[in-house]
Motif scaffolding. Sequence first.
Motif, PDB file in Angstrom:
ATOM      1  N   ASP A  31      -1.981  13.618  37.423  1.00  0.00           N
ATOM      2  CA  ASP A  31      -1.120  14.826  38.261  1.00  0.00           C
ATOM      3  C   ASP A  31      -0.376  13.285  39.729  1.00  0.00           C
ATOM      4  O   ASP A  31      -0.008  13.617  40.028  1.00  0.00           O
ATOM      5  N   ARG A  34       2.428  12.465  37.708  1.00  0.00           N
ATOM      6  CA  ARG A  34       3.736  13.215  37.907  1.00  0.00           C
ATOM      7  C   ARG A  34       3.852  13.304  39.145  1.00  0.00           C
ATOM      8  O   ARG A  34       5.442  13.350  39.724  1.00  0.00           O
ATOM      9  N   ARG A  35       3.341  13.417  40.433  1.00  0.00           N
ATOM     10  CA  ARG A  35       3.518  12.324  41.680  1.00  0.00           C
ATOM     11  C   ARG A  35       5.126  11.165  41.744  1.00  0.00           C
ATOM     12  O   ARG A  35       5.776  11.683  43.021  1.00  0.00           O
ATOM     13  N   THR A  38       7.907  12.558  39.858  1.00  0.00           N
ATOM     14  CA  THR A  38       9.028  13.377  41.306  1.00  0.00           C
ATOM     15  C   THR A  38       9.457  12.734  41.876  1.00  0.00           C
ATOM     16  O   THR A  38      10.603  12.411  42.398  1.00  0.00           O
ATOM     17  N   ALA A  39       8.809  10.946  43.342  1.00  0.00           N
ATOM     18  CA  ALA A  39       9.638  10.306  44.237  1.00  0.00           C
ATOM     19  C   ALA A  39      10.223   9.491  43.829  1.00  0.00           C
ATOM     20  O   ALA A  39      11.181   9.282  43.891  1.00  0.00           O
ATOM     21  N   ARG A  41      12.399  10.347  41.476  1.00  0.00           N
ATOM     22  CA  ARG A  41      13.739  11.410  40.415  1.00  0.00           C
ATOM     23  C   ARG A  41      13.481  11.563  39.355  1.00  0.00           C
ATOM     24  O   ARG A  41      15.052  12.202  38.810  1.00  0.00           O
ATOM     25  N   TRP A  42      12.230  11.350  38.394  1.00  0.00           N
ATOM     26  CA  TRP A  42      12.239  12.185  36.645  1.00  0.00           C
ATOM     27  C   TRP A  42      12.215  13.776  36.870  1.00  0.00           C
ATOM     28  O   TRP A  42      12.464  14.149  35.908  1.00  0.00           O
ATOM     29  N   LEU A  43      11.290  14.110  37.813  1.00  0.00           N
ATOM     30  CA  LEU A  43      10.693  15.442  38.157  1.00  0.00           C
ATOM     31  C   LEU A  43      11.526  15.796  39.180  1.00  0.00           C
ATOM     32  O   LEU A  43      12.002  15.625  40.522  1.00  0.00           O
ATOM     33  N   PRO A  44      12.219  17.185  39.464  1.00  0.00           N
ATOM     34  CA  PRO A  44      12.192  18.158  38.178  1.00  0.00           C
ATOM     35  C   PRO A  44      13.149  17.405  37.238  1.00  0.00           C
ATOM     36  O   PRO A  44      14.609  16.508  37.996  1.00  0.00           O
ATOM     37  N   ASP A  50      15.937  14.059  30.262  1.00  0.00           N
ATOM     38  CA  ASP A  50      14.908  13.813  31.282  1.00  0.00           C
ATOM     39  C   ASP A  50      13.542  14.213  31.034  1.00  0.00           C
ATOM     40  O   ASP A  50      12.506  13.837  31.795  1.00  0.00           O
ATOM     41  N   ARG A  51      13.235  15.283  31.087  1.00  0.00           N
ATOM     42  CA  ARG A  51      12.294  16.378  30.488  1.00  0.00           C
ATOM     43  C   ARG A  51      11.430  15.926  29.785  1.00  0.00           C
ATOM     44  O   ARG A  51       9.886  16.040  29.302  1.00  0.00           O
ATOM     45  N   ALA A  54      10.049  12.273  30.780  1.00  0.00           N
ATOM     46  CA  ALA A  54       8.367  12.900  31.937  1.00  0.00           C
ATOM     47  C   ALA A  54       7.697  13.135  30.990  1.00  0.00           C
ATOM     48  O   ALA A  54       6.089  13.017  31.442  1.00  0.00           O
TER      49      ALA A  54
END
Length: 155
Positions: A31, A34-35, A38-39, A41-44, A50-51, A54
């Motif tokens: 988790d 994942r955060r 996201t910060a 910019r790998w996600l979304p 990219d997917r 990640a």
Amino acid sequence: MEERERDPEPAGRIRRLVLDGTSDVVTRSRDFTRRALTAWRWLPPGTDEDREAAEDVLLLVSEVVANACLHGGGPTALVLDCTPERLRIEVTDGNPAPPAPLARRPEGRGRPGGYGLLIVERLARSWGSQPGAGGKCVWAEVACPPPVRRRLPAW
């Protein structure tokens, strides 16, 4: 669970999660990662590349943290260090013994499991361990995908 970041900015390039004395460390680590992704910019994900990148990072974190649980007496911290060139994952634990893939050791042949470090070898462009105060740090690095490099915040 305590999250401490070395950089004061929310999108700072180095993130640290203290795990010593916590439960459900693999889920917490995923988790937290994942955060951070996201910060950064790998996600979304913007592309399939990219997917996949990640998902590989999340699997690497799971494997290295799980190995620290099984063989290192439990992880004490997770550090993520992202640059435009690479993402470095570091997990510290209290066992000074360097990691060795169980599947390659004579006592591990034919036993279920023991493939965590083989997964790390497969997904990471490089990995290793280094002794530390009261234990070791196991690290793995992955290349930052070109589309993500272009989206990274300026540090």
